[in-house]
Design an enzyme around this catalytic site. Structure first.
Site, mmCIF file in Angstrom:
data_model
loop_
_atom_site.group_PDB
_atom_site.id
_atom_site.type_symbol
_atom_site.label_atom_id
_atom_site.label_comp_id
_atom_site.label_asym_id
_atom_site.label_seq_id
_atom_site.Cartn_x
_atom_site.Cartn_y
_atom_site.Cartn_z
ATOM 1 C CB VAL A 14 31.339 43.249 93.785
ATOM 2 C CG1 VAL A 14 31.233 43.761 95.214
ATOM 3 C CG2 VAL A 14 32.767 43.357 93.275
ATOM 4 C CG HIS A 25 29.655 50.503 88.820
ATOM 5 N ND1 HIS A 25 28.486 50.763 89.490
ATOM 6 C CD2 HIS A 25 29.296 50.121 87.576
ATOM 7 C CE1 HIS A 25 27.452 50.566 88.675
ATOM 8 N NE2 HIS A 25 27.916 50.165 87.513
ATOM 9 C CB SER A 53 22.344 45.258 90.063
ATOM 10 O OG SER A 53 21.563 45.890 89.069
ATOM 11 C CG HIS A 80 26.941 48.976 92.324
ATOM 12 N ND1 HIS A 80 27.888 48.055 91.957
ATOM 13 C CD2 HIS A 80 26.019 48.979 91.325
ATOM 14 C CE1 HIS A 80 27.540 47.505 90.807
ATOM 15 N NE2 HIS A 80 26.420 48.053 90.391
ATOM 16 N N GLY A 139 26.752 54.617 85.466
ATOM 17 C CA GLY A 139 26.592 55.417 86.676
ATOM 18 C C GLY A 139 25.776 54.703 87.735
#
Ligand code: AMP
Length: 290
Positions: free
Chosen positions: A176, A37, A185, A34, A31
């Site tokens: 990314v 993900h 992160s 960002h 979760g």
């Protein structure tokens, strides 16, 4: 998007999707989503009919004194972002169901888990491998998506999948980054404005090493010296490790060869950040991927 909290309902929904002939992709996360993900979600959507994202802050991969209790959990914002992307199912199990009181089994991928992140975070990869195997068993996706940001983790999970004959394909996606190069992160949220500026030092160090490699440097001691010089110039950063290893064995190498990883773990203030650079040899040339 439907949010599923129980293992049994998740198992049934995934089973039905597979029975309908749909290719199922799983994106496991903790979760605080960002763009890193979300890039995994997009990669999954390109390959699969149905994408399931899991959000579970896995207590077993945090050591004592690590940030488990303060790890960000912005569930409503996460749900919104996934719904916007057209994700069909969010799996958010409870720790009580994932780890009932009599839970006793864990997965340890020997030889790849003890070094680097594993040395600084004992038990971390046992926790990661165990939770990922559980998620793969509950959902039984055709593909599961992970980021190269956590390069050692992806290597360990590929080994686990091969050793245990798992059916799911393990897909590794690019890192990314923020416009200034900092790898995205969830932990970047801990950084003060000054620390946030200092955190670009990881990318600067890897970029400096990449330039040396492009100029023909192959000697690992000299490349590590380049990494350290950049890191040491940043007063807010203290290096946990800066190592160059074989990408398959994760063992140290003396000279660049085949595929290698330049791995960095750095404390910026109290926040521990990691980043890496992949170097691959093709036709007698070395190619770097940041
Ligand atoms: P986490 O929520 O930190 O457990 O990460 C979930 C997944 O997202 C893992 O496979 C990570 O490697 C991946 N991931 C995290 N940050 C990035 C990033 N900046 N770029 C690509 N993938 C990432």
């Amino acid at each position: 998007m439907e949010t599923i909290h129980t293992l049994e309902w998740m198992r049934q929904v995934a089973r039905q999707c597979r029975a309908d002939g749909r290719v199922v992709g799983l994106v496991p996360t903790m979760g605080a989503l960002h763009a890193g993900h979300l890039s995994l979600v997009r990669a999954a959507q390109q390959q699969c009919h149905l994408v399931i994202v899991s959000i579970f802050v896995n207590p077993r991969q945090f050591g004592p004194g690590e940030d488990f209790s303060k790890y960000p959990r912005p569930m409503d914002a996460d749900r919104e972002r996934l719904a916007e992307l057209g994700v069909e199912y969010l799996f958010a199990p409870t720790a009580a169901e994932m780890y009932p009181e009599n839970f006793r089994t864990s997965v340890h991928v020997e030889g790849l888990s003890e070094r680097l992140e594993g040395r600084s975070r004992p038990g971390h990869f046992r926790g990661v491998a165990t939770v990922v195997l559980k998620l793969l068993e509950i959902i039984q996706p055709h593909f599961a998506y992970f980021g190269r940001k956590d390069a050692q983790q992806t290597r360990i999970l590929r080994q686990m999948a091969a050793d245990l004959n798992l059916d799911a394909g393990i897909v590794v996606c690019p890192i990314v980054r923020e416009p200034d190069g900092l790898a995205m992160s969830s932990r970047n949220a801990y950084l003060s404005p000054g620390e946030r500026r200092a955190a670009t030092v990881l990318h600067h160090a890897l970029s400096a090493a990449a330039r040396e490699i492009a100029a023909g440097e192959r000697d690992v001691m000299r490349l590590v010296a380049v990494l350290r010089k950049v890191m040491d110039a940043e007063p807010l950063a203290s290096t946990d490790y800066a190592e160059i290893v074989d990408a398959e064995t994760l063992e140290p190498v003396l000279r660049l060869r085949r595929a290698c990883l330049l791995l960095l773990a750095v404390f910026v203030g109290a926040t521990r950040l990691i980043d890496n650079l992949l170097v691959e040899e093709r036709d007698d040339s070395f190619f770097v991927t940041l």
